[in-house]
Design an enzyme around this catalytic site. Structure first.
Site, mmCIF file in Angstrom:
data_model
loop_
_atom_site.group_PDB
_atom_site.id
_atom_site.type_symbol
_atom_site.label_atom_id
_atom_site.label_comp_id
_atom_site.label_asym_id
_atom_site.label_seq_id
_atom_site.Cartn_x
_atom_site.Cartn_y
_atom_site.Cartn_z
ATOM 1 N NE ARG A 1 -1.629 -2.404 2.802
ATOM 2 C CZ ARG A 1 -1.853 -3.680 2.437
ATOM 3 N NH1 ARG A 1 -2.983 -4.016 1.877
ATOM 4 N NH2 ARG A 1 -0.959 -4.604 2.677
ATOM 5 C CB THR A 2 3.365 2.514 2.414
ATOM 6 O OG1 THR A 2 2.556 2.039 3.491
ATOM 7 C CG2 THR A 2 3.957 3.859 2.771
ATOM 8 C CG HIS B 1 3.035 3.851 8.793
ATOM 9 N ND1 HIS B 1 3.256 4.658 7.692
ATOM 10 C CD2 HIS B 1 2.598 2.656 8.289
ATOM 11 C CE1 HIS B 1 2.968 3.977 6.590
ATOM 12 N NE2 HIS B 1 2.586 2.763 6.928
ATOM 13 N NE ARG C 1 6.916 0.552 5.217
ATOM 14 C CZ ARG C 1 5.676 0.054 5.122
ATOM 15 N NH1 ARG C 1 5.509 -1.213 4.817
ATOM 16 N NH2 ARG C 1 4.633 0.813 5.331
ATOM 17 C CE LYS D 1 27.021 -5.890 -6.089
ATOM 18 N NZ LYS D 1 27.349 -4.848 -7.084
HETATM 19 N N1 CP Z 1 -0.446 -0.022 5.887
HETATM 20 C C1 CP Z 1 0.749 -0.323 5.339
HETATM 21 O O1 CP Z 1 1.768 0.258 5.701
HETATM 22 O O2 CP Z 1 0.720 -1.291 4.384
HETATM 23 P P1 CP Z 1 1.996 -1.780 3.543
HETATM 24 O O3 CP Z 1 2.915 -2.476 4.510
HETATM 25 O O4 CP Z 1 1.442 -2.689 2.488
HETATM 26 O O5 CP Z 1 2.657 -0.562 2.973
#
Ligand code: CP
Length: 317
Positions: free
Chosen positions: A58-59, A136, A108, A86
């Site tokens: 999603r993100t 988040h 992330r 590496k």
């Molecule tokens: N909600 C969320 O962060 O989903 P993803 O891990 O798929 O990005």
């Protein structure tokens, strides 16, 4: 984002006015998404790099869609096919990407605080797309936007956050975000899935979902984060579902106006029954759709010309 905020690292960096500005701007960008050609030139000439050290559907996809709708160029980076394999360090990887010329980095990482470190190293704007158990922020903004679009003002609304609080960056972000907007938050979890410092969180806590379900305006379910658990925190997933899962009986106890939300990905049959996830008041698909407009707003505010120009630019597009 009052003043020159350069990065979005934590939802706690945003006060209520700033959050409301972002949500209002999101409404404008949601309108762009409904056009035949859902694109504006707001970030033409800007380059954004994706630095995802953890999996995401999603993100990542919604950030990419948001950047494309703003006409930004993007630099794709996949850890699994990069020189990280590496042994290249995070700092050297970031320096390499910055040397090619980027205006924004969306990151992330499994380590809490990694986006903050990157923000110290680069001139580009840094957006935290999830760091370990920590934060988040764009998930919280899209959750606020989704809840606000159904309930209006969130002042005094009662939100339940249910499940694996201990390992959840979404729980930490959403407690800050929803309490900042005036909601009352109750965490519902077994003792083993609550964080050690829970006494310092601005929330009520219960282990009994049935005792609070009828007072909920929002029932927000969390995924059991099995990948972050080295120990068994519940005897079995079946027992977790029986005690803390949103099954049809409990979903029927929710007030008629109540919203069912989940950040995804869902474990159907664990934190939520499959049939409940498909009810009309379960908003997971809307959350995903709203994520694109929220991320357009965030990228625009950090990389673009700011709030003053947005209405003018959108009107001209
Ligand atoms: N909600 C969320 O962060 O989903 P993803 O891990 O798929 O990005």
């Amino acid at each position: 984002m009052t003043g020159p905020v350069r990065h979005l690292l934590s939802i706690a960096d945003l006060d209520r006015d700033s959050i409301e500005q972002i949500l209002d701007l999101t409404e404008s960008f949601a309108e762009v998404g409904e056009r035949n050609i859902p694109k504006v030139p707001a970030l033409r000439g800007k380059t954004i790099a994706w630095l995802f050290y953890e999996d995401s559907t999603r993100t990542r996809l919604s950030f990419e869609t948001a950047a494309k709708r703003l006409s930004a160029d993007t630099m794709n980076f996949s850890v699994s096919t990069s020189s990280v394999k590496k042994g290249e360090s995070l700092r050297d990887t970031v320096s390499t990407i910055e040397a090619m010329g980027v205006d924004g980095v969306v990151v992330r990482h499994s380590a809490a605080g990694a986006p903050n470190r990157i923000a110290e190293w680069v001139d580009a704007a840094v957006v935290n797309a999830g760091d370990g158990w920590n934060q988040h922020p764009t998930q919280s903004l899209l959750d606020l936007y989704t809840a606000r679009s159904h309930l209006g003002d969130l002042d005094g609304r009662h939100m339940l956050i249910v499940g694996d609080i201990k390992h959840s960056r979404v729980a930490r972000s959403n407690v800050s975000a929803f309490t900042e907007m005036g909601a009352d938050v109750t965490l519902v979890a077994p003792r083993t899935l609550l964080p050690a410092d829970i006494d310092h969180w601005p929330v009520e806590v219960t282990h009994d979902l049935d005792s609070v379900i009828e007072s909920a305006d929002i029932c927000y379910l969390l995924r059991m984060q099995l990948e972050r658990q080295e120990l068994a925190y519940v005897p079995t997933l079946r027992e977790f579902h029986t005690e803390w899962g949103l099954d049809p009986r409990r979903a029927d106890l929710l007030p008629e106006h109540a919203l069912i939300m989940h950040p995804g990905p869902m474990n159907r049959g664990v934190e939520i029954d499959g049939s409940v996830a498909d009810r009309p008041n379960a908003l997971m698909t809307q959350q995903v759709a709203n994520g694109v407009a929220v991320r357009m707003a965030v990228l625009y505010l950090l990389l673009g010309s700011g709030l003053d120009l947005v209405d003018e630019r959108l009107a001209a597009a």
